[in-house]
Structure formats: structure tokens, C-alpha cells
Scaffold this active site. Sequence first.
Site, PDB file in Angstrom:
ATOM      1  N   ASP A 139     -69.548 -15.951 101.419  1.00 37.17           N
ATOM      2  CA  ASP A 139     -69.829 -16.525 100.120  1.00 37.17           C
ATOM      3  C   ASP A 139     -68.526 -17.162  99.619  1.00 37.17           C
ATOM      4  O   ASP A 139     -67.451 -16.903 100.166  1.00 37.17           O
ATOM      5  CB  ASP A 139     -70.302 -15.421  99.172  1.00 37.17           C
ATOM      6  CG  ASP A 139     -70.466 -15.898  97.747  1.00 37.17           C
ATOM      7  OD1 ASP A 139     -71.124 -16.937  97.536  1.00 37.17           O
ATOM      8  OD2 ASP A 139     -69.922 -15.235  96.845  1.00 37.17           O
TER       9      ASP A 139
ATOM     10  N   LYS B 166     -80.141 -17.643  97.167  1.00 35.40           N
ATOM     11  CA  LYS B 166     -79.957 -16.200  97.134  1.00 35.40           C
ATOM     12  C   LYS B 166     -80.673 -15.628  95.909  1.00 35.40           C
ATOM     13  O   LYS B 166     -80.671 -16.260  94.857  1.00 35.40           O
ATOM     14  CB  LYS B 166     -78.463 -15.870  97.051  1.00 35.40           C
ATOM     15  CG  LYS B 166     -77.635 -16.436  98.209  1.00 35.40           C
ATOM     16  CD  LYS B 166     -76.134 -16.241  97.953  1.00 35.40           C
ATOM     17  CE  LYS B 166     -75.310 -16.925  99.041  1.00 35.40           C
ATOM     18  NZ  LYS B 166     -73.851 -16.808  98.796  1.00 35.40           N
TER      19      LYS B 166
ATOM     20  N   THR C 256     -72.606 -20.862 100.200  1.00 31.98           N
ATOM     21  CA  THR C 256     -72.463 -20.750  98.757  1.00 31.98           C
ATOM     22  C   THR C 256     -73.679 -21.267  98.005  1.00 31.98           C
ATOM     23  O   THR C 256     -74.387 -22.161  98.486  1.00 31.98           O
ATOM     24  CB  THR C 256     -71.203 -21.516  98.282  1.00 31.98           C
ATOM     25  OG1 THR C 256     -71.116 -21.464  96.853  1.00 31.98           O
ATOM     26  CG2 THR C 256     -71.235 -22.973  98.719  1.00 31.98           C
ATOM     27  N   SER C 257     -73.896 -20.714  96.820  1.00 34.04           N
ATOM     28  CA  SER C 257     -74.958 -21.201  95.938  1.00 34.04           C
ATOM     29  C   SER C 257     -74.513 -22.419  95.142  1.00 34.04           C
ATOM     30  O   SER C 257     -75.316 -23.011  94.420  1.00 34.04           O
ATOM     31  CB  SER C 257     -75.384 -20.085  94.970  1.00 34.04           C
ATOM     32  OG  SER C 257     -75.935 -18.996  95.679  1.00 34.04           O
TER      33      SER C 257
ATOM     34  N   ASP D  90     -67.548 -18.221  95.676  1.00 30.04           N
ATOM     35  CA  ASP D  90     -67.053 -17.750  94.382  1.00 30.04           C
ATOM     36  C   ASP D  90     -67.038 -16.230  94.321  1.00 30.04           C
ATOM     37  O   ASP D  90     -68.060 -15.582  94.550  1.00 30.04           O
ATOM     38  CB  ASP D  90     -67.925 -18.306  93.253  1.00 30.04           C
ATOM     39  CG  ASP D  90     -67.857 -19.819  93.166  1.00 30.04           C
ATOM     40  OD1 ASP D  90     -66.757 -20.340  92.921  1.00 30.04           O
ATOM     41  OD2 ASP D  90     -68.894 -20.480  93.367  1.00 30.04           O
TER      42      ASP D  90
END
Length: 221
Positions: A13, A138, A106-107, A15
Site C-alpha cells: 500500500d 479495498k 494504492t487506492s 499512504d
Amino acid sequence: MFAGSKFAAFLFDMDGTVLNSIAAAERVWTAWANRHGLDVAAFLPTIHGRRARETISALKLPGVDPVAEADLLLKAEADDLEGIVPIPGAVAFLESLPPERWAIVTSAPRELALLRIKAAGIPVPAMMVTAEDVTHGKPAPDCFLLAAKRLGVEARDCLVFEDAPAGIAAGEASGASVMVISATHVHPLVTPHPMIRSYDEIGIALDDSGWIALAPERAVA
């Protein structure tokens, strides 16, 4: 900590896991929440680890278009990169990995992810899965399954590095092993998975096939 285990690839991931952008993100989201009359203190913990459109959709605010609002938030976040720093030890740890054996998952949208990676000074991965790459973000496992596929490995053979509950759930659902990064946690997170605060706590060893094992700590040159 995963004694005797070897992994085909590491999936990170972004952040809260390889970089800390919490201050910047929360500045932008606080302004947005205030505009919509939300309880900021209650709302901010919900923004981490999920795509903006899904965070906004979950609120079911009347007259609010989650996609349009997410686009506005992206522009605001892209303009606010102050205070973004790497998680302790992350730069050296990522640089120690074979480029074809790791990815960032990542989102965040790709544009924002690249800006934050540059601001933090961490290595740009050879492969990255971002918000635009999956239909379901996610905690759905789609992003980690896609990252493993693009790296040419099975998700069950990967180690996912995550910090937020949505991402941890996504890693679990993908069948991967999970390592929790607690560097940005204000409150203890209850988890059955191994947890570290700094990448200085771990190192790696590669076998002849390029599979990765974790070592207790990285050797100091």
C-alpha cells in the site's frame, strides 16, 4: 516473523505504509467535510485506505455526485503535498528489493500517487496498481489480485504491506500474507498479523529463484 516463509513478491500500500501523507490528506478532507456539514472528528478516520469515491458514496449525501466530488478532491490533494515524508526505513528497504518483485497497490489515483511518491522521495515502482485500475476498491481484493497477476505470480505467494483496516481486509481476501505497518497509528490496531513501526526492523534474503525471505533486520553497511 514469517520464519521459514519465502515470497514471490511484495505488494505495498502507499499512504501510511511507505509514505506518510496523513497531514496533507486530512487538511483537504477536513475542508471538504466542513463544506458538507460533517462531524470532522468522526469522519476523518474513515478516509484512510479507501478510494475517495467509495468514501463519499458511503455517506449517501443528497445531491452529491461521488465521482465529481472525488475529482475535485484529487485536484485539491495534488496541490497540497506539504509535509509528505517516507515511512522510516522505507526508502532503503524498497531499494533493496529486485524491481520486478514488488509493486505499489494504492487506492489513490495514479496522478496523485506519483506526486506523493516524488514528494516523499521513495523509489518509483516498475509496476503500480491505482484507483483507476479496478472496479472494486479495498476492502475488495481486486487490486492485490491484479498486482500479483501483472507481476506474473500468485497472490497467495505474496506478502502484502498495509496500515489500514480496509487494506488489511483486501490483503486477507486475496489470499496473501499480511504485514501491518504501524508507523502512523495513533491508536493500537488489533490484528493477528505481524506488525512493525519501521522498515529498519526487517531486511531481506533472496534465494536462487529470486524468492524473498524476511530477515530480522537489515544489515548496516
